[in-house]
Design an enzyme around this catalytic site. Structure first.
Site, PDB file in Angstrom:
ATOM      1  N   GLN A  84       0.871  -1.174   0.000  1.00 51.44           N
ATOM      2  CA  GLN A  84       0.000   0.000   0.000  1.00 51.44           C
ATOM      3  C   GLN A  84       0.907   1.224   0.000  1.00 51.44           C
ATOM      4  OE1 GLN A  84      -1.980  -1.720   3.478  1.00 51.44           O
ATOM      5  NE2 GLN A  84      -3.897  -1.232   2.453  1.00 51.44           N
ATOM      6  N   VAL A  93       1.523   2.670   8.053  1.00 50.76           N
ATOM      7  CA  VAL A  93       2.855   2.828   8.639  1.00 50.76           C
ATOM      8  C   VAL A  93       3.746   3.380   7.529  1.00 50.76           C
ATOM      9  CG1 VAL A  93       4.863   1.662   9.644  1.00 50.76           C
ATOM     10  CG2 VAL A  93       2.544   0.934  10.277  1.00 50.76           C
ATOM     11  N   HIS A  97       6.427  -1.549   3.296  1.00 53.52           N
ATOM     12  CA  HIS A  97       6.282  -2.946   3.691  1.00 53.52           C
ATOM     13  C   HIS A  97       5.332  -3.654   2.731  1.00 53.52           C
ATOM     14  CE1 HIS A  97       3.150  -0.671   5.816  1.00 53.52           C
ATOM     15  NE2 HIS A  97       2.413  -1.770   5.871  1.00 53.52           N
ATOM     16  N   HIS A  99       2.699  -6.859   2.435  1.00 51.07           N
ATOM     17  CA  HIS A  99       1.923  -7.890   3.130  1.00 51.07           C
ATOM     18  C   HIS A  99       1.966  -9.178   2.327  1.00 51.07           C
ATOM     19  CE1 HIS A  99      -0.202  -5.153   5.972  1.00 51.07           C
ATOM     20  NE2 HIS A  99       0.005  -4.280   5.004  1.00 51.07           N
TER      21      HIS A  99
END
Ligand code: ZN
Length: 156
Positions: A84, A93, A97, A99
């Site tokens: 995202q 955040v 990152h 997922h």
């Protein structure tokens, strides 16, 4: 390194079950489905497009290794991968990152989609009742680390 960032926090880095060049993988503190993990660069960056082409390649190569590992560990061949990028895309955040969610039949209640649940399930929602306890998270991380390590040993 950013002191206010949960993914730069040594306590999070310490529960990583796997490391690749420049990246680590952790079990999500608030898993949407069993096996929900995150692949994260050690370097603090918000933007996927800030990675140079070498880092970008390393990121996806490591993510692929993690997917193969998780598929084996959780006995499936199906998975979701998601990044995202930006608030409007659901990034909560501000440290890049990815997922990774191993998927199985009926792993979510009918009609629910995992991506609706991501925003409420980041490390920041510390008061969430869906959060694993530190003991649970550490126990899962230890088992995954041992399995990851034994896979590496077999390759050598
Ligand atoms: Zn960070």
């Amino acid at each position: 390194m950013n002191n206010d960032c949960p993914f730069c926090d040594p306590e999070v880095v310490n529960i990583a079950f796997a490391e690749g060049s420049g990246f680590y993988a952790v079990y999500n503190h608030a898993p949407v489905v069993t096996g929900h993990c995150l692949v994260i660069p050690f370097k603090h960056t918000t933007d996927l497009l800030d990675l140079d082409s070498r880092e970008y390649t390393d990121f996806f190569a490591f993510a692929r290794e993690v997917v193969v590992f998780l598929n084996g560990y959780y006995s499936t061949s199906e998975f979701d991968m998601s990044i995202q990028q930006g608030e409007n895309a659901g990034q909560s955040v501000a440290h890049l990152h990815m997922h990774i969610l191993p998927r199985k039949a009926n792993d979510l209640p009918e009609g629910e989609e995992w991506f609706h649940k991501l925003n409420e399930d980041e490390f920041t929602s510390l008061d969430s009742t869906k959060f694993l306890s530190d003991e649970e998270l550490q126990s899962i991380s230890r088992k995954l680390r041992a399995a990851w390590q034994s896979g590496l040993d077999k390759k050598q």
